[in-house]
Design a protein around this motif. Structure first.
Motif, PDB file in Angstrom:
ATOM      1  N   SER A 230      -3.217   5.662   1.209  1.00  0.00           N
ATOM      2  CA  SER A 230      -4.624   5.346   1.381  1.00  0.00           C
ATOM      3  C   SER A 230      -5.334   6.511   2.053  1.00  0.00           C
TER       4      SER A 230
ATOM      5  N   THR B 160      -6.286   3.058   7.214  1.00  0.00           N
ATOM      6  CA  THR B 160      -5.473   3.652   6.146  1.00  0.00           C
ATOM      7  C   THR B 160      -3.967   3.612   6.434  1.00  0.00           C
TER       8      THR B 160
ATOM      9  N   THR C 250     -10.252  -0.030   0.617  1.00  0.00           N
ATOM     10  CA  THR C 250     -10.676   0.607   1.856  1.00  0.00           C
ATOM     11  C   THR C 250     -12.124   1.026   1.639  1.00  0.00           C
TER      12      THR C 250
ATOM     13  N   TYR D  28      -2.494   7.732   7.639  1.00  0.00           N
ATOM     14  CA  TYR D  28      -1.554   6.928   6.864  1.00  0.00           C
ATOM     15  C   TYR D  28      -0.302   6.590   7.673  1.00  0.00           C
TER      16      TYR D  28
ATOM     17  N   ASN E 132      -7.115   3.610  -2.429  1.00  0.00           N
ATOM     18  CA  ASN E 132      -5.770   3.107  -2.170  1.00  0.00           C
ATOM     19  C   ASN E 132      -4.909   3.252  -3.418  1.00  0.00           C
TER      20      ASN E 132
ATOM     21  N   ARG F 155       0.867  -1.171   0.000  1.00  0.00           N
ATOM     22  CA  ARG F 155       0.000   0.000   0.000  1.00  0.00           C
ATOM     23  C   ARG F 155       0.908   1.226   0.000  1.00  0.00           C
TER      24      ARG F 155
END
Length: 181
Positions: free
Chosen positions: A51, A75, A84, A68, A89, A48
């Motif tokens: 997000s 996230t 999410t 984040y 994302n 990831r």
């Protein structure tokens, strides 16, 4: 929870640069950007890269950055979920030579762009499209998998996933599915 590592192939890690505003309102680069953490997925991994919990995103008071950079939460940079709910994302997926993901579907619309190598995108109908750097897929809640067609070189694609409202597909409500065989 899947094991996390900073590299899953010989490809160099992606550099993440995040912008924000200083006290004077000038645009600046945010100084802290943790290393990407790949969740191992077969012979590859999913990282990831960023997000947000909601779309439209809440950027005031760096609310998105705080979520984040947290150690956990929906996230957090440490999470590897593809979608999410109600959010968005940015994902980086690296595939080792000859690797493939399992067949899966998410309740989302995904914009996936091949950046390195050649990758086949296969649907459960058996249809296949080959992606080369710059080619992309608009993935609309369909069952699919990704295959690195090279037996000697790693491949990478970058995806943006946005949750979608479930809808009826052949008499059933769209839901997340992962076929792990």
């Amino acid at each position: 929870m899947a094991e996390r590592v900073e590299n899953v192939t010989s490809l160099p890690p992606c550099k993440r640069h995040i912008t924000t505003h200083d006290a004077a309102g000038k645009s600046v680069y945010y100084g802290v950007s943790p290393p990407q953490q790949y969740a191992l997925v077969g012979d590859g991994g999913l990282a990831r890269s960023y997000s947000v919990a909601l779309v439209p995103a809440k950027l005031a008071s760096d609310e998105d950055l705080k979520g984040y950079l947290s150690a956990d939460g929906i996230t957090s940079w440490t999470q590897s979920s593809i979608v999410t709910p109600a959010g968005a994302n940015l994902l980086v997926v690296d595939l080792a030579p000859g690797a493939s993901t399992h067949m899966h579907r998410t309740v989302s619309i995904d914009f996936s762009i091949c950046t390195v190598g050649e990758i086949d995108h296969e649907l459960d109908s058996g249809q296949v499209v080959r992606l080369r750097p710059g080619d992309h897929i608009v993935q609309r809640g369909t069952m699919h998998r990704w295959i690195n067609v090279s037996l000697t070189e790693p491949a990478r694609f970058v995806a943006v996933t946005l949750s979608c409202e479930p809808f009826d597909v052949a008499g059933e409500q769209l839901k997340e599915v992962h076929l792990l065989h």
